[in-house]
Design an enzyme around this catalytic site. Structure first.
Site, PDB file in Angstrom:
ATOM      1  N   SER A  13       0.828  -1.199   0.000  1.00 45.72           N
ATOM      2  CA  SER A  13       0.000   0.000   0.000  1.00 45.72           C
ATOM      3  C   SER A  13       0.875   1.267   0.000  1.00 45.72           C
ATOM      4  CB  SER A  13      -0.957  -0.028   1.197  1.00 45.72           C
ATOM      5  OG  SER A  13      -1.949   0.950   1.066  1.00 45.72           O
TER       6      SER A  13
ATOM      7  N   ASP B 190      -8.099  -3.340  -7.056  1.00 45.86           N
ATOM      8  CA  ASP B 190      -7.652  -3.127  -5.682  1.00 45.86           C
ATOM      9  C   ASP B 190      -8.770  -2.468  -4.878  1.00 45.86           C
ATOM     10  OD1 ASP B 190      -4.912  -2.731  -3.921  1.00 45.86           O
ATOM     11  OD2 ASP B 190      -6.378  -1.131  -3.593  1.00 45.86           O
TER      12      ASP B 190
ATOM     13  N   HIS C 159      -6.657  -6.047  -1.248  1.00 41.01           N
ATOM     14  CA  HIS C 159      -5.643  -4.995  -1.121  1.00 41.01           C
ATOM     15  C   HIS C 159      -4.464  -5.578  -0.351  1.00 41.01           C
ATOM     16  CE1 HIS C 159      -3.905  -1.013  -0.815  1.00 41.01           C
ATOM     17  NE2 HIS C 159      -3.907  -1.062   0.508  1.00 41.01           N
TER      18      HIS C 159
END
Length: 342
Positions: free
Chosen positions: A131, A227, A294
């Site tokens: 991330s 995502d 994610h």
């Protein structure tokens, strides 16, 4: 030190020759008020005083059956508490709020410490992150490489860190404003590729689309074309969907209408167009699936999930082929057009 004044520390297991460093994720902060909130977050994203103990899983696991190619590497977990993907560099301290925007200096200090206790002897080094940490692994990849001799193999893996420059549901580039505010508040422009910032607004250079053409160190992109964070925060945002018509769909794929699935497919097309433009070089790697998730290198999809394989290879095996130059690995899921749970 963290964005909120307190000392920084890292989790490290060191031997010799092989080293994988993982950036923790955790979003960003774009205003003083937003950054102040981070100092109270339970995950320690603004203060080391609140950092919980972490488990080493996925590409950080020491279990051979879960992580066959990296299980015996040195592992360093780089905690995230600066709010700008380790790019901030502001000399002045916000004494009123006790805030320090110096993530780039934190990164330098960590790497220098690791070099002093043995990492300088490593022959193979991998910088990764998930991330916001995945974005950090892109933006800091060249700088990280410069710490090592030329004969050291150094590469970077970005997991769910390829945040594309794409339009939202309403056809606007609203997310641009958010990245621009982060770069301005944290003084991040100094940490971004100068060839990029000299040609466009520095806030755009926070996007991998615009930064990666100026980064020379090999990068492997692990990302879903659907995502979940990007769908919720960049595409189907509250601003672009004021009536909340997309809310149920983005929270549960089973609630998506045919029209909404088509809109998600449009997002996938935009994402693929974005990432394909920066992975033309054979030195770059790519594993783009359609799992509605994610971050994947810290969970079962890293090695054990059969629903996320290309040519019968897992993410772990694809990264291994690419890292050791066994073969090129640039794979995109063309079999599954719609998002699905893996």
């Amino acid at each position: 030190m963290c964005i909120y004044y307190d000392r920084y520390f890292i989790y490290v297991i060191l031997h010799l020759y092989l080293c994988v460093i993982l950036y923790q994720g955790g979003g960003w902060c774009h205003t003083i008020e937003d950054c102040l909130k981070r100092k109270t977050l339970i995950y320690g994203l603004g203060s080391s005083k609140l950092m919980p103990e972490l488990n080493f899983t996925g590409l950080m696991s020491n279990q051979q059956d879960q992580n066959p190619n990296l299980y015996n590497w040195n592992r360093v977990y780089m905690r995230y508490c600066d709010g700008a993907s380790f790019t901030g560099d502001v000399e002045e301290v916000d004494h009123d709020n006790n805030l320090y925007f110096r993530g780039a200096r934190v990164f330098d200090a960590i790497v220098e410490e690791l070099m002093s206790i043995g990492m300088k002897d490593a022959q193979n080094v991998l910088l990764s992150g998930c991330s916001a940490g995945g974005l950090a692994s892109i933006l800091n990849c060249d700088k990280f490489r410069r710490f090592f001799p030329q004969n050291t193999r150094v590469k970077c893996v970005s997991d769910a860190g390829y945040f594309p420059h794409v339009k939202d549901l309403s056809g606007e580039y609203r997310f641009e404003q958010y990245f621009d505010k982060i770069v301005t508040l944290h003084g991040s422009a100094k940490a971004l590729p100068s060839e990029c910032t000299s040609n466009m607004n520095p806030g755009l250079c926070f996007y991998p689309d615009f930064a990666m053409p100026y980064i020379n160190t090999p990068i492997f992109i692990v990302n879903s074309a659907y995502d979940t964070w990007q769908v919720s925060n960049m595409f189907a945002t509250n601003e672009s969907d004021p009536k909340g018509e997309f809310t149920k769909c983005k929270n549960d794929l089973n609630e998506c209408s045919t029209t909404q699935l088509k809109r998600l497919q449009d997002f996938r097309s935009d994402f693929l167009g974005s990432v394909s433009s920066v992975t033309k070089s054979s030195t770059e790697g790519m594993f783009i699936n359609t799992c509605y998730t994610h971050c994947q290198t810290d969970q079962s999809t890293w090695f054990g999930n059969a629903t996320s394989k290309f040519d019968d290879k897992t993410i772990a095996e694809g990264v291994d082929d690419w890292f050791y130059d066994k073969s090129e690995f640039q794979k995109t899921d063309t079999e599954h057009v719609d998002p699905h749970y893996c």
